[in-house]
Write a protein that holds these residues in place. Structure first.
Motif, PDB file in Angstrom:
ATOM      1  N   GLY A 185     -13.579  -8.160  47.283  1.00  9.83           N
ATOM      2  CA  GLY A 185     -14.631  -8.841  47.498  1.00  9.83           C
ATOM      3  C   GLY A 185     -15.560  -8.339  48.536  1.00  9.83           C
ATOM      4  O   GLY A 185     -16.543  -8.919  49.003  1.00  9.83           O
ATOM      5  N   ALA A 208     -20.601 -12.839  44.881  1.00  7.78           N
ATOM      6  CA  ALA A 208     -19.738 -13.753  43.838  1.00  7.78           C
ATOM      7  C   ALA A 208     -20.628 -14.920  43.458  1.00  7.78           C
ATOM      8  O   ALA A 208     -21.506 -15.552  43.967  1.00  7.78           O
ATOM      9  CB  ALA A 208     -18.613 -14.343  44.529  1.00  7.78           C
ATOM     10  N   GLU A 245     -11.479  -4.950  41.155  1.00 10.68           N
ATOM     11  CA  GLU A 245     -12.849  -5.327  41.749  1.00 10.68           C
ATOM     12  C   GLU A 245     -13.919  -4.346  41.282  1.00 10.68           C
ATOM     13  O   GLU A 245     -13.381  -3.210  40.806  1.00 10.68           O
ATOM     14  CB  GLU A 245     -12.549  -4.934  43.066  1.00 10.68           C
ATOM     15  N   THR A 295     -21.984 -14.001  34.926  1.00 12.90           N
ATOM     16  CA  THR A 295     -21.795 -13.240  36.156  1.00 12.90           C
ATOM     17  C   THR A 295     -22.419 -11.948  36.256  1.00 12.90           C
ATOM     18  O   THR A 295     -22.644 -11.273  35.172  1.00 12.90           O
ATOM     19  CB  THR A 295     -20.122 -12.754  35.882  1.00 12.90           C
ATOM     20  N   LEU A 313     -23.799  -8.918  38.778  1.00  9.49           N
ATOM     21  CA  LEU A 313     -23.642  -7.985  40.307  1.00  9.49           C
ATOM     22  C   LEU A 313     -24.926  -7.424  40.710  1.00  9.49           C
ATOM     23  O   LEU A 313     -25.605  -6.917  39.910  1.00  9.49           O
ATOM     24  CB  LEU A 313     -22.674  -7.116  39.933  1.00  9.49           C
ATOM     25  N   ARG A 349     -17.400  -7.629  43.058  1.00  9.27           N
ATOM     26  CA  ARG A 349     -16.726  -9.001  42.577  1.00  9.27           C
ATOM     27  C   ARG A 349     -15.189  -8.578  42.173  1.00  9.27           C
ATOM     28  O   ARG A 349     -14.966  -7.857  41.267  1.00  9.27           O
ATOM     29  CB  ARG A 349     -17.410  -9.441  41.333  1.00  9.27           C
TER      30      ARG A 349
END
Length: 465
Positions: free
Chosen positions: A147, A13, A50, A81, A83, A89
């Motif tokens: 998460g 995150a 998610e 953001t 990943l 996330r």
């Protein structure tokens, strides 16, 4: 739908507000690597979707768009953001659109027209629709793990075995000393620290008969009331731990809300100087507010557990840092406590590991599923180099142990039933004695019963050394 194999890893995150994170550098990677991994439509958390990166390189998903089955619905992934490989996330989408009992979750590139992935269902999640394995498998009903790695199979697919110690359990406190809501425990030699939900911290000393009583010195006889920095508020204190510096380095308390605003989540870690002073209250020297970095949960479903593990232990075991995708390197984070704090969330059953920096910022370096509906206590046991995860009567008093596995994240090593001599109590606290207390191959352990059953909040058992 997914095609490539999955490399298991941990959630990632980008921390915001009071918790900040240095994002990894994104490299070009096909959109096909990003998959919808879990969907929650009802229950203890807001409607959430998610995303998971099943590829081998970081992917910048800034501006990507989530929709339900309505073309006009739109949730835009925040700027910045990224990943990491094998990272997840979760996004709370309820303010943009609701996810119904018969609906879809759809993921688009920033152009809003290129569909990347979708999943449809005909009944509400119970509590989660999750891919098993993560990123590549089919969706199925599973425990909520936003998460974190998905929990595939009922309760993680493992039946509990017998408690690894004596079956007998005895009370370890006087009658009605604490009342209800005694929660987290931490033993420091001849002192047992206890956190009570009413915003109180206890310092307990041995009573001479195998149990504990409140310390009568320095204002501790009735516990000390806790306050946020500045002296205001009433933290809902759920758990307590110390670092390698012991009490001299402060007590770290995990809280889920301010009792003066009980309807609002405030997932924080507070540090209190407990080595001196004679007053009846303690004001936090520092707060790390981590709320913005975690999936939204109900105000009474937040942090329930905290423990601390030294950096040297984590480096030696090969912990993988979810922010970099590489081995955990403590020097990357500047001055901090010399370790990582693991925090358990009741509403999701997930465990999140943070470096709490002296500057007041925080970095999340690992996330994993407990495999239980809720995690109520965490304890690191240095003697056995294992992590204890404890559930209350929600799951029959189940205890799990984990160690860092070959993938660089915590993996289950055992699932234990509660001692046969202990009723199914609302145990929200658990403490393990140190190696110095091993006698005849066993050592003491203690539980805190939030319900104060029979007028007793503390119980004592044994654990094999």
């Amino acid at each position: 739908m997914p095609h490539a194999p999955l490399r298991l890893a941990v959630a990632c995150a980008t921390l915001a507000a009071a918790a900040t994170l240095a994002a990894p550098v994104a490299h070009a990677a096909p959109a096909d690597d990003i998959r919808i991994n879990e969907v929650v439509t009802t229950g203890s958390v807001d409607d959430s979707v998610e995303l998971f990166n099943k590829g081998a390189a970081p992917v910048d998903i800034s501006g990507w768009i989530l929709k339900d089955d309505n073309k006009s619905s739109k949730f835009t992934v925040p700027a910045g953001t990224t990943l990491a490989p094998g990272a997840a996330r979760a996004f709370d989408v309820h303010a943009a659109f609701g996810l119904g009992s018969s609906d879809k979750a759809r993921l688009y590139l920033p152009d809003g027209g290129t569909l990347v992935d979708e999943y449809g269902w005909s009944a509400h999640s119970a509590p989660s629709w999750s891919r098993c394995p993560d990123g590549t498998g089919a969706f199925a009903k599973a425990p909520l793990t936003l998460g974190a790695l998905n929990s595939c199979g009922s309760g993680g697919g493992t039946s509990p075995v017998a408690w690894p110690g004596g079956s007998a359990v005895a009370t370890a406190d006087g009658s009605n000393v604490f009342g209800e809501d005694l929660s987290g425990l931490y033993q420091e030699g001849a002192v047992l620290w206890g956190a009570q939900n009413s915003g109180k911290l206890w310092r307990l000393v041995r009573d001479g008969s195998g149990g504990w009583r409140p310390d009568t010195a320095n204002g501790w006889s009735s516990g000390k009331s806790l306050r946020y920095p500045g002296g205001a508020g009433s933290p809902d204190s759920e758990a307590v731990t110390l670092t390698g510096a012991g009490a001299a380095g402060g007590a770290y308390v995990a809280t889920e809300r301010n009792g003066d605003a009980s309807g609002t989540s405030r997932l924080s870690v507070l540090r209190y100087d407990v080595a001196g002073g004679t007053g009846g209250s303690l004001t936090a020297a520092k707060e790390w507010n981590l709320t913005a970095s975690l999936p939204a949960v109900g105000s009474n479903l937040g942090f329930e557990a905290i423990t601390w593990i030294p950096d040297a232990t984590l480096v030696g075991a090969g912990l993988k840092d979810e922010t970099t995708g590489a081995a955990y390197d403590p020097s990357r984070y500047g001055p901090h406590t010399g370790g990582v704090f693991l925090l358990g969330v009741e509403g999701t059953g997930a465990v999140h590991g943070y470096v709490l920096q002296d500057s007041g910022t925080a970095t999340r370096v690992t996330t994993f599923a407990s495999g239980m509906p809720g995690v109520m206590e965490l304890q690191w046991e240095p003697q056995a180099a294992r992590l204890w995860l404890v559930c209350d009567d929600t799951c029959g008093g189940e205890h799990r142990t984990m160690k860092i596995g070959s993938t660089g994240t915590f993996a289950p090593t055992a699932v234990h039933a509660r001692p046969s001599g202990m009723p199914d109590l609302n145990n929200e606290g658990f403490a393990v004695a140190g190696a110095e207390e091993c006698v005849g191959g066993t050592k003491p352990v203690y539980w805190a019963d939030d319900s104060n059953t029979g007028g007793h909040a503390l119980r004592r058992g044994t654990l094999s050394c």
